[in-house]
Design a protein around this motif. Structure first.
Motif, PDB file in Angstrom:
ATOM      1  N   ALA A  80      -0.535   6.604   7.351  1.00 39.60           N
ATOM      2  CA  ALA A  80      -0.561   5.370   8.420  1.00 39.60           C
ATOM      3  C   ALA A  80      -1.993   4.412   7.603  1.00 39.60           C
ATOM      4  CB  ALA A  80      -1.229   5.580   9.810  1.00 39.60           C
ATOM      5  N   PHE A  81      -2.687   4.910   7.077  1.00 37.69           N
ATOM      6  CA  PHE A  81      -3.922   4.245   6.211  1.00 37.69           C
ATOM      7  C   PHE A  81      -3.304   3.424   4.871  1.00 37.69           C
ATOM      8  CE2 PHE A  81      -6.637   7.537   8.064  1.00 37.69           C
ATOM      9  CZ  PHE A  81      -7.303   6.634   8.962  1.00 37.69           C
ATOM     10  N   PHE A  82      -2.157   3.754   4.667  1.00 39.31           N
ATOM     11  CA  PHE A  82      -1.404   3.242   3.427  1.00 39.31           C
ATOM     12  C   PHE A  82      -0.621   2.228   3.674  1.00 39.31           C
ATOM     13  CE2 PHE A  82      -2.828   7.442   2.030  1.00 39.31           C
ATOM     14  CZ  PHE A  82      -3.568   6.961   0.688  1.00 39.31           C
ATOM     15  N   LEU A  83      -0.027   2.119   4.957  1.00 39.75           N
ATOM     16  CA  LEU A  83       0.795   1.007   5.296  1.00 39.75           C
ATOM     17  C   LEU A  83       0.177  -0.212   5.861  1.00 39.75           C
ATOM     18  CD1 LEU A  83       3.051   3.445   7.717  1.00 39.75           C
ATOM     19  CD2 LEU A  83       3.486   2.513   5.477  1.00 39.75           C
ATOM     20  N   VAL A 134      -4.151  18.809  -0.444  1.00 38.56           N
ATOM     21  CA  VAL A 134      -4.491  17.163  -0.780  1.00 38.56           C
ATOM     22  C   VAL A 134      -3.131  16.667  -0.214  1.00 38.56           C
ATOM     23  CG1 VAL A 134      -4.663  15.534  -2.425  1.00 38.56           C
ATOM     24  CG2 VAL A 134      -6.162  17.342  -2.640  1.00 38.56           C
ATOM     25  N   GLU A 135      -2.076  17.091  -0.621  1.00 38.05           N
ATOM     26  CA  GLU A 135      -0.709  16.605  -0.240  1.00 38.05           C
ATOM     27  C   GLU A 135      -0.823  16.364   1.409  1.00 38.05           C
ATOM     28  OE1 GLU A 135       4.013  17.141  -0.771  1.00 38.05           O
ATOM     29  OE2 GLU A 135       2.581  18.055  -2.127  1.00 38.05           O
ATOM     30  N   ILE A 136      -0.935  17.466   1.862  1.00 45.73           N
ATOM     31  CA  ILE A 136      -0.892  17.582   3.487  1.00 45.73           C
ATOM     32  C   ILE A 136      -1.773  16.486   3.917  1.00 45.73           C
ATOM     33  CG2 ILE A 136      -1.796  18.892   5.504  1.00 45.73           C
ATOM     34  CD1 ILE A 136      -0.665  21.446   4.117  1.00 45.73           C
ATOM     35  N   ILE A 137      -3.092  16.240   3.582  1.00 47.95           N
ATOM     36  CA  ILE A 137      -4.096  15.453   3.942  1.00 47.95           C
ATOM     37  C   ILE A 137      -3.377  14.070   3.919  1.00 47.95           C
ATOM     38  CG2 ILE A 137      -6.233  14.213   3.506  1.00 47.95           C
ATOM     39  CD1 ILE A 137      -7.386  17.204   2.844  1.00 47.95           C
ATOM     40  N   LEU A 138      -2.889  13.778   2.623  1.00 48.96           N
ATOM     41  CA  LEU A 138      -2.174  12.385   2.186  1.00 48.96           C
ATOM     42  C   LEU A 138      -1.101  11.971   3.301  1.00 48.96           C
ATOM     43  CD1 LEU A 138      -2.180  12.172  -1.588  1.00 48.96           C
ATOM     44  CD2 LEU A 138      -3.652  10.722  -0.005  1.00 48.96           C
ATOM     45  N   ARG A 139      -0.077  13.041   3.614  1.00 54.06           N
ATOM     46  CA  ARG A 139       0.878  12.946   4.508  1.00 54.06           C
ATOM     47  C   ARG A 139       0.519  12.591   5.921  1.00 54.06           C
ATOM     48  NH1 ARG A 139       5.841  13.310   2.109  1.00 54.06           N
ATOM     49  NH2 ARG A 139       6.041  14.729   0.320  1.00 54.06           N
ATOM     50  N   MET A 154       0.804  -1.264   0.082  1.00 53.61           N
ATOM     51  CA  MET A 154      -0.008  -0.101   0.087  1.00 53.61           C
ATOM     52  C   MET A 154       0.964   1.263   0.022  1.00 53.61           C
ATOM     53  SD  MET A 154      -3.087  -0.575  -0.474  1.00 53.61           S
ATOM     54  CE  MET A 154      -4.642  -0.072   0.424  1.00 53.61           C
ATOM     55  N   THR A 155       1.932   1.241   0.359  1.00 49.94           N
ATOM     56  CA  THR A 155       2.809   2.173   0.356  1.00 49.94           C
ATOM     57  C   THR A 155       3.082   2.829  -0.934  1.00 49.94           C
ATOM     58  OG1 THR A 155       4.151   1.339   2.165  1.00 49.94           O
ATOM     59  CG2 THR A 155       5.068   3.136   1.178  1.00 49.94           C
ATOM     60  N   SER A 156       3.152   1.938  -2.061  1.00 52.48           N
ATOM     61  CA  SER A 156       3.290   2.111  -3.394  1.00 52.48           C
ATOM     62  C   SER A 156       2.274   3.138  -3.937  1.00 52.48           C
ATOM     63  CB  SER A 156       3.513   0.962  -4.426  1.00 52.48           C
ATOM     64  OG  SER A 156       2.576   0.125  -4.250  1.00 52.48           O
ATOM     65  N   LEU A 157       0.864   2.791  -3.338  1.00 49.76           N
ATOM     66  CA  LEU A 157      -0.241   3.516  -3.622  1.00 49.76           C
ATOM     67  C   LEU A 157      -0.114   5.189  -3.320  1.00 49.76           C
ATOM     68  CD1 LEU A 157      -3.049   3.758  -4.832  1.00 49.76           C
ATOM     69  CD2 LEU A 157      -3.871   3.154  -2.656  1.00 49.76           C
ATOM     70  N   PHE A 158       0.422   5.107  -1.975  1.00 49.29           N
ATOM     71  CA  PHE A 158       0.810   6.527  -1.478  1.00 49.29           C
ATOM     72  C   PHE A 158       2.047   7.226  -2.050  1.00 49.29           C
ATOM     73  CE2 PHE A 158       3.616   9.237   1.257  1.00 49.29           C
ATOM     74  CZ  PHE A 158       2.709  10.149   1.762  1.00 49.29           C
ATOM     75  N   GLN A 159       2.805   6.707  -2.634  1.00 45.89           N
ATOM     76  CA  GLN A 159       3.845   7.143  -3.523  1.00 45.89           C
ATOM     77  C   GLN A 159       3.573   7.461  -5.018  1.00 45.89           C
ATOM     78  OE1 GLN A 159       6.819   4.240  -3.369  1.00 45.89           O
ATOM     79  NE2 GLN A 159       7.739   4.826  -1.231  1.00 45.89           N
TER      80      GLN A 159
END
Length: 95
Positions: free
Chosen positions: A92-95, A83-88, A1-6
């Motif tokens: 934890a939801f992407f891990l 959007v970047e701040i919200i994602l960062r 899921m980290t790849s989705l975040f990236q």
């Protein structure tokens, strides 16, 4: 899921640079540094306009008239940062 975040972060970065390129190109055309009669300049300008007009159009209608000053790119850049701040903050939801 980290790849989705990236991937999402990469898309935000690409969108940011496309908006910045559009702003810089518009300044260069306005100040006469670039000539719209050059085919490559006209193609790049047309491509960027086609890409960004669906985003800018509704914002331009919603923003009050500012006497020739276009604030739509600024709103888009701020939106991308939000959007970047919200994602960062929710990484934890992407891990």
């Amino acid at each position: 899921m980290t790849s989705l975040f990236q991937i999402l972060m990469l898309l935000i970065d690409v969108a940011f640079f496309i908006v910045i390129a559009h702003v810089i190109l518009s300044w260069l055309i306005s100040f006469g540094v670039l000539n719209m009669r050059q085919p490559i300049v006209a193609q790049i300008w047309d491509g960027l306009n086609r890409l960004l007009e669906p985003v800018y159009g509704p914002l331009r209608r919603a923003l009050p008239p500012m006497g020739g000053l276009d604030l739509a790119p600024l709103v888009v850049i701020i939106g991308l940062y939000v959007v970047e701040i919200i994602l960062r903050n929710n990484v934890a939801f992407f891990l």
